[in-house]
Design an enzyme around this catalytic site. Structure first.
Site, PDB file in Angstrom:
ATOM      1  NE  ARG A 156       5.888   2.563  -1.745  1.00  0.00           N
ATOM      2  CZ  ARG A 156       6.910   3.256  -1.896  1.00  0.00           C
ATOM      3  NH1 ARG A 156       7.137   4.308  -2.309  1.00  0.00           N
ATOM      4  NH2 ARG A 156       8.320   2.261  -1.942  1.00  0.00           N
ATOM      5  CB  THR A 157       0.142   2.012   2.174  1.00  0.00           C
ATOM      6  OG1 THR A 157      -0.004   1.802   0.687  1.00  0.00           O
ATOM      7  CG2 THR A 157      -1.447   2.241   2.384  1.00  0.00           C
TER       8      THR A 157
ATOM      9  CE  LYS B  31      -1.956 -14.312  22.893  1.00  0.00           C
ATOM     10  NZ  LYS B  31      -2.365 -13.020  23.544  1.00  0.00           N
TER      11      LYS B  31
ATOM     12  NE  ARG C 263      -1.343  -3.212   2.075  1.00  0.00           N
ATOM     13  CZ  ARG C 263      -0.626  -2.532   1.459  1.00  0.00           C
ATOM     14  NH1 ARG C 263       0.820  -2.994   1.311  1.00  0.00           N
ATOM     15  NH2 ARG C 263      -0.792  -1.364   0.657  1.00  0.00           N
TER      16      ARG C 263
ATOM     17  CG  HIS D  32      -3.941   0.045  -2.420  1.00  0.00           C
ATOM     18  ND1 HIS D  32      -4.402   0.781  -1.092  1.00  0.00           N
ATOM     19  CD2 HIS D  32      -2.663   0.354  -2.552  1.00  0.00           C
ATOM     20  CE1 HIS D  32      -3.298   1.380  -0.599  1.00  0.00           C
ATOM     21  NE2 HIS D  32      -2.596   0.921  -1.353  1.00  0.00           N
TER      22      HIS D  32
END
Lengths: 153, 304
Positions: free
Chosen positions: B54-55, B83, B104, B132
């Site tokens: 959703r975010t 890597k 995030r 958040h």
């Protein structure tokens, strides 16, 4: 204390840090970046009887005048410490330590998942709150309020 | 107002929050399907080092509805992260491509560090158990639109120990002098360090373990999920989670203007029958993520 009773001789030039919380002298040296490879002549007295605190430690660093910002960092573990700057066997400056507002690269964040505890190019940084002493990590907001000595880098 | 980085609610004053919420009101018609070219020619990079639906989708939607473009690095397995590239380097590289970065990351403090290395605004979309902030902004917006931020009486229910959403929301609500009741089982109470922080802000905070005690005296009920893995004993989990379940029966005692919010996804903490009542506002809340993120993106990219 009279001269003949002194455990550590007087120094000609340098810095004397007195009234360090008993047992914290080695941590003080650690914070000041003084290790076995340092050239300076350093004397340490630990757990000396003191009227002010029950016991205290004393550190004398010869031929080096510690700057205020260097010594302020030790207030994290030795808030009662006093700093004496010595020239020609005389105390020419005497002051107490004061907590800095921000402390960088001295204490490790206690949150294992904090970005400052990874291989990223980041130096630990805390906002310092007084009364009671609390360190809040700039990165993850984790608060350290006790056991600061155990978190020294 | 131009936003530099959006890392934590602690960086915002109440006035700054109000400006963002007001901007979101202006953009809400666009979020509902209107056209805008406000961010035309701008590129947003979404860097999700952890899964999110959703975010990520609501940031995508917000950017596209405003006429902008979105880039991402696709599947994490196919990116330079595997890597061993540092986050600091990734940020410096992507900052050369995009006008803002939504991040995030599983580590707390990742967004704050990224901001130190970035020459474009960083918008924190969740850093581990940390912050958040756009979730909190959309929660505040929902309260403003569906209830009222002034004189608010709110109960925060569920996992108040680990839930980052509620910590951040409680902090923001303290700026509005909300009357807060914390409702949680004993083992999931809000940590003292956070409660102390709220009290320092002058918040009025009470605690109880019983939802029944407060349901009749609040304007907003903010429900969060109690996670099974917090309880070593499954029987204990069932007993505890059952006692915080929001049902039509419980709501008989509620104030008729009560609004129920939930950051979603829910499991069974709100009965589906409640969805049909006038109390339910969690799907509106989820939609409000779009206008709020539009406001944040526009302000971060310096577009009025």
């Amino acid at each position: 204390m009279r001269e003949k009773e002194m455990r550590i001789r007087r120094i000609e030039h340098g810095t004397v840090i007195d009234h360090i919380t008993g047992g914290q002298a080695l941590n003080v040296l650690h914070i000041l970046g003084i290790s076995g490879s340092t050239k300076a002549v350093v004397s340490v007295a630990m757990n000396v009887q003191s009227g002010v605190l029950k016991t205290k430690d004393i550190v004398k660093v010869e031929d080096r005048e510690l700057k205020q910002e260097e010594v302020d960092r030790i207030s994290l573990i030795a808030p009662e410490a006093t700093i004496n700057i010595i020239r020609d066997f005389k105390v020419i400056e005497k002051h107490t330590v004061d907590l800095p507002e921000i402390i960088e690269g001295v204490v490790k964040c206690a949150n294992p998942n904090c970005i400052s505890n990874t291989d990223e190019p980041v130096i630990s940084k805390f906002t310092v709150y007084k009364n009671p002493l609390e360190l809040r990590c700039i990165y993850c907001d984790h608060v350290i309020s006790e056991g600061i000595a155990g978190q020294l880098i | 107002m131009m936003l530099e980085h959006i890392i934590s609610m602690r960086d915002f004053s109440r006035d700054e929050i109000d400006i963002i919420l007001e901007k979101a009101i202006v953009l809400e018609p666009v979020a509902r399907g209107g056209k805008s070219t406000l961010l035309s020619g701008k590129i947003l990079a979404t860097l999700f080092f952890e899964p999110s639906t959703r975010t990520r989708l609501s940031f995508d939607t917000a950017m596209k509805r405003l006429g902008g473009e979105v880039i991402d690095f696709g599947a994490l397995e196919a990116s330079s992260v595997v890597k061993g590239e540092s986050l600091a380097d990734t940020i410096r590289v992507i900052g050369g491509y995009a006008d803002a970065i939504v991040l995030r990351h599983p580590r707390e403090g990742a967004a704050r560090m990224a901001a130190e290395y970035s020459n474009v605004p960083i918008i924190n979309a969740g850093d581990g158990a940390g912050h958040h902030p756009t979730q909190t902004l959309l929660d505040l917006y929902t309260i403003m639109r569906e209830s009222s931020l002034s004189g608010l009486r709110i109960a925060l229910v569920g996992d108040l120990k680990y839930g980052r959403t509620v910590h951040s929301l409680a902090y923001a609500l303290s700026l509005y002098h909300a009357d807060m009741t914390l409702v949680s089982p004993q083992q999931l109470k809000m940590p003292d360090v956070i409660k102390k922080d709220l009290e320092k802000q002058g918040a009025n905070v009470r605690e109880t373990t019983r939802l029944d005690d407060v349901i009749g005296d609040i304007d907003v009920l903010y429900v969060t999920r109690i996670q099974r893995e917090r309880f070593p004993d499954p029987a204990e989990y069932l007993k505890v989670s059952g006692s915080y379940r929001v049902t039509e029966e419980l709501l008989k005692k509620a104030n008729e203007n009560l609004k129920i919010m939930h950051p979603l996804p829910r499991v069974d903490e709100i009965d589906h029958a409640v969805d049909r009542t006038g109390f339910a506002r969690y799907f509106e809340q989820s939609f409000y993520g779009v206008p709020v993120r539009m406001a944040v993106l526009a302000m971060a990219m310096g577009v009025e």
